[in-house]
Enzyme design. Sequence first.
Site, mmCIF file in Angstrom:
data_model
loop_
_atom_site.group_PDB
_atom_site.id
_atom_site.type_symbol
_atom_site.label_atom_id
_atom_site.label_comp_id
_atom_site.label_asym_id
_atom_site.label_seq_id
_atom_site.Cartn_x
_atom_site.Cartn_y
_atom_site.Cartn_z
ATOM 1 N N ASP A 91 0.818 -1.210 0.000
ATOM 2 C CA ASP A 91 0.000 0.000 0.000
ATOM 3 C C ASP A 91 0.854 1.264 0.000
ATOM 4 O O ASP A 91 0.474 2.284 -0.576
ATOM 5 C CB ASP A 91 -0.929 -0.005 1.217
ATOM 6 C CG ASP A 91 -2.062 -1.003 1.074
ATOM 7 O OD1 ASP A 91 -2.228 -1.568 -0.031
ATOM 8 O OD2 ASP A 91 -2.780 -1.233 2.062
ATOM 9 N N THR B 156 -8.494 2.108 7.521
ATOM 10 C CA THR B 156 -7.944 0.785 7.856
ATOM 11 C C THR B 156 -6.447 0.859 8.142
ATOM 12 O O THR B 156 -5.793 -0.176 8.246
ATOM 13 C CB THR B 156 -8.194 -0.203 6.700
ATOM 14 O OG1 THR B 156 -7.683 0.352 5.481
ATOM 15 C CG2 THR B 156 -9.674 -0.499 6.544
ATOM 16 N N GLY B 157 -5.898 2.070 8.270
ATOM 17 C CA GLY B 157 -4.476 2.239 8.509
ATOM 18 C C GLY B 157 -4.182 2.695 9.929
ATOM 19 O O GLY B 157 -4.631 2.085 10.917
ATOM 20 N N TYR B 158 -3.440 3.789 10.040
ATOM 21 C CA TYR B 158 -3.009 4.303 11.342
ATOM 22 C C TYR B 158 -4.191 4.590 12.253
ATOM 23 O O TYR B 158 -4.173 4.289 13.451
ATOM 24 C CB TYR B 158 -2.178 5.568 11.098
ATOM 25 C CG TYR B 158 -1.365 6.068 12.272
ATOM 26 C CD1 TYR B 158 -1.242 5.340 13.459
ATOM 27 C CD2 TYR B 158 -0.700 7.292 12.187
ATOM 28 C CE1 TYR B 158 -0.486 5.814 14.514
ATOM 29 C CE2 TYR B 158 0.059 7.778 13.243
ATOM 30 C CZ TYR B 158 0.160 7.032 14.408
ATOM 31 O OH TYR B 158 0.915 7.511 15.446
#
Length: 291
Positions: A73, A187-189
């Site tokens: 990603d 959906t990341g940090y």
Amino acid sequence: MKIAIHGRNFPESARPYVQAMFEELTKRRVDVLISADYRDFLDSAGVEHDSQATYRPEDGVTDADFIFSLGGDGTLLDAVTHVGSRQIPIVGINIGRLGFLATVAPPSIRLMIDALFNGQYGIDERTLVSVKSTPDIFGPLPFGLNDFTITRTQTSSMITVHSYLDGEFLNSYWADGLIISTPSGSTGYSLSCGGPVLLPQTNNLIITPISPHNLNVRPMIVMDTCQLSFEVESRSGNFLAALDSRSYTVDVSARISVQKENFKARLVKLGDENFLNTLRSKLNWGWDIRN
């Protein structure tokens, strides 16, 4: 057809797939344009290709039908900055690990190329976040696909982020920092800091505090039509500002505003790809060791 290609280092196990990709593109007489650093890596890795054309990431891609991102990603986030407002469709080939954005598996590369030639694909438009600041922090690339973050430096104590929503005072966050996330970045940090997961087409931004001192402070969802602005207090006199993978040390005198960018990232979607399938697969939803 003209295709730009960008990537990062890959393991030896992925080399046959990358080589097969170039062979397929050559067979179909595709004009290939490779980012300069990736071209150097391909040559050192012994990957054969016919392309003599390169581009510098800082100059970006100005003329291509698609750009292939080979990596995880993070590589795709780089590719977003390479195309910018030109909105060239991005194909994410997952030679990384998680792959929420880069979803094409290496064994499916030839099938993917065939789908592009036959028009058997869709375009998934993703909201970008735009950052304006005084003084200027991010130069000609003030946009990101995942998130903008304000965090303390490694040597500083907790910071205070005074936050405003459309000019109205929202809150003073006493924390290690603050994340402003798009639905793609949910959906990341932001997720790792307790933020909610949003569907990609949701018209919202997420404000997620990082390790807040007040435990009653929780992530907040706001409309993406609003403008957020920030002032930071820090004992060290500075803080870190990051836009996706690009981060800079910033003086506390800086004034920052964040809002939705006026253009979008266009991700190529193949076959039966959908976000819910990706969630179940990547987050192991429904997985039980007893089954």
